[in-house]
Every structure is written in C-alpha cells, then in structure tokens.
Design a protein around this motif. Sequence first.
Motif, short mmCIF file in Angstrom:
data_model
loop_
_atom_site.label_atom_id
_atom_site.label_comp_id
_atom_site.label_asym_id
_atom_site.label_seq_id
_atom_site.Cartn_x
_atom_site.Cartn_y
_atom_site.Cartn_z
N ALA A 1 0.83 -1.21 0.00
CA ALA A 1 0.00 0.00 0.00
C ALA A 1 0.87 1.26 0.00
O ALA A 1 0.58 2.22 -0.72
CB ALA A 1 -0.93 0.00 1.21
N LEU A 2 1.94 1.25 0.78
CA LEU A 2 2.85 2.39 0.81
C LEU A 2 3.55 2.55 -0.54
O LEU A 2 3.67 3.66 -1.07
CB LEU A 2 3.88 2.23 1.92
N ALA A 3 4.00 1.45 -1.11
CA ALA A 3 4.70 1.50 -2.40
C ALA A 3 3.79 2.05 -3.50
O ALA A 3 4.23 2.88 -4.31
CB ALA A 3 5.20 0.12 -2.78
N ILE A 4 2.55 1.64 -3.51
CA ILE A 4 1.61 2.09 -4.54
C ILE A 4 1.43 3.60 -4.47
O ILE A 4 1.34 4.28 -5.49
CB ILE A 4 0.25 1.38 -4.39
N ARG A 5 1.41 4.13 -3.26
CA ARG A 5 1.17 5.56 -3.09
C ARG A 5 2.42 6.42 -3.19
O ARG A 5 2.35 7.57 -3.58
CB ARG A 5 0.51 5.80 -1.73
N MET A 6 3.58 5.88 -2.81
CA MET A 6 4.75 6.73 -2.62
C MET A 6 5.89 6.58 -3.61
O MET A 6 6.65 7.51 -3.82
CB MET A 6 5.30 6.52 -1.21
N VAL A 7 6.06 5.41 -4.22
CA VAL A 7 7.21 5.21 -5.09
C VAL A 7 7.24 6.20 -6.25
O VAL A 7 8.27 6.79 -6.55
CB VAL A 7 7.29 3.75 -5.60
N VAL B 1 5.97 9.18 -6.33
CA VAL B 1 6.25 10.52 -5.81
C VAL B 1 7.74 10.67 -5.52
O VAL B 1 8.36 11.69 -5.87
CB VAL B 1 5.42 10.80 -4.54
N MET B 2 8.35 9.66 -4.90
CA MET B 2 9.78 9.71 -4.61
C MET B 2 10.60 9.73 -5.90
O MET B 2 11.55 10.50 -6.03
CB MET B 2 10.19 8.52 -3.73
N LEU B 3 10.23 8.91 -6.87
CA LEU B 3 10.94 8.88 -8.14
C LEU B 3 10.82 10.23 -8.86
O LEU B 3 11.81 10.77 -9.36
CB LEU B 3 10.40 7.76 -9.03
N ALA B 4 9.63 10.80 -8.89
CA ALA B 4 9.44 12.10 -9.54
C ALA B 4 10.27 13.17 -8.85
O ALA B 4 10.87 14.02 -9.52
CB ALA B 4 7.95 12.48 -9.52
N SER B 5 10.34 13.15 -7.53
CA SER B 5 11.15 14.13 -6.80
C SER B 5 12.62 13.99 -7.15
O SER B 5 13.32 14.99 -7.35
CB SER B 5 10.97 13.95 -5.29
N MET B 6 13.11 12.76 -7.22
CA MET B 6 14.51 12.53 -7.55
C MET B 6 14.82 12.94 -8.99
O MET B 6 15.87 13.53 -9.26
CB MET B 6 14.88 11.08 -7.30
N LEU B 7 13.92 12.67 -9.91
CA LEU B 7 14.12 13.06 -11.31
C LEU B 7 14.06 14.58 -11.46
O LEU B 7 14.78 15.16 -12.28
CB LEU B 7 13.10 12.40 -12.21
N ASN B 8 13.23 15.23 -10.67
CA ASN B 8 13.08 16.68 -10.75
C ASN B 8 14.26 17.42 -10.14
O ASN B 8 14.65 18.47 -10.63
CB ASN B 8 11.78 17.08 -10.04
N GLN B 9 14.85 16.88 -9.10
CA GLN B 9 15.88 17.60 -8.35
C GLN B 9 17.31 17.32 -8.82
O GLN B 9 18.22 18.08 -8.50
CB GLN B 9 15.78 17.25 -6.86
#
Length: 130
Positions: A69-75, A77-85
């Motif tokens: 459930a956590l992976a479905i919601r957060m992975v 978002v974390m990947l997008a943040s890393m790609l953006n920054q």
Amino acid sequence: MTVKIAGYTIPKGSRVFINVWARGRDKDVWTEPEKFMPGRFLGSAIDFKGVDFELLPFGAGRRICPGMALAIRMVHVMLASMLNQFKWSLPVELEWDGIDMEDQFGLTLVKAVPLCAMATLIRGKEKEPF
C-alpha cells in the motif's frame, strides 16, 4: 488433505513455492517476456495486487508484501522528486562498456553487478525542499 494439481500430487502438509521469476518470463503468457516493455500493461485487465497470477510483484495471499500500500502511493512521488531535483548520469566506464544486465538468482533476484548512477543536484534547486 492430499491434492492433485496439473498432474502433480501434493501431499498434505507440503509447502509449495511458486517461482514468480519464471512465471513473469513465461512465453505462453507474455509476448517477448525478456524485453522491458512497461506499455504492455496499458489497457490490460491484469492487476498487480496479487489476484492475477501472471504478475505477482508483491506476492499473493497471506504472504503478500505488507509494504504494498505504501509503495503504490509513494514510489512514483519519490521517483518524480529525484528526477526533478537531480541530473542523472552513468560513470564513464559504464557509458563505454554499457550496463551489465545479468542477474543473480537467489531468494530474491538481484543484479549480478549492482547499478551505479551518479546524481548531481540541479543548480537553482538548492533552496527548494524535496
């Protein structure tokens, strides 16, 4: 109770392990199973949540991954943040030789040679929160 499945007799009390790695690479189920094609799931009715046995990235039944459930919601978002920054690149030797895609089979499947990627913070983003 002893049962017979697909011509195999499974004695009472036996433990049965499903080879999810082999199932995910079954040519009878997938077209070009060894090729990375995320688009193969677009418009598909196959669900990754442990219901369809063609795809079991988180397991199934009582042994399903508790972090699903956590992976479905957060992975994403974390990947997008890393790609953006960050600006991502490979070390020079990997750019010359290419990435080794061999895997090492065990209880879990891992890359035989771990992937190394270099992240460089994008200028102007130093003060923005992640």
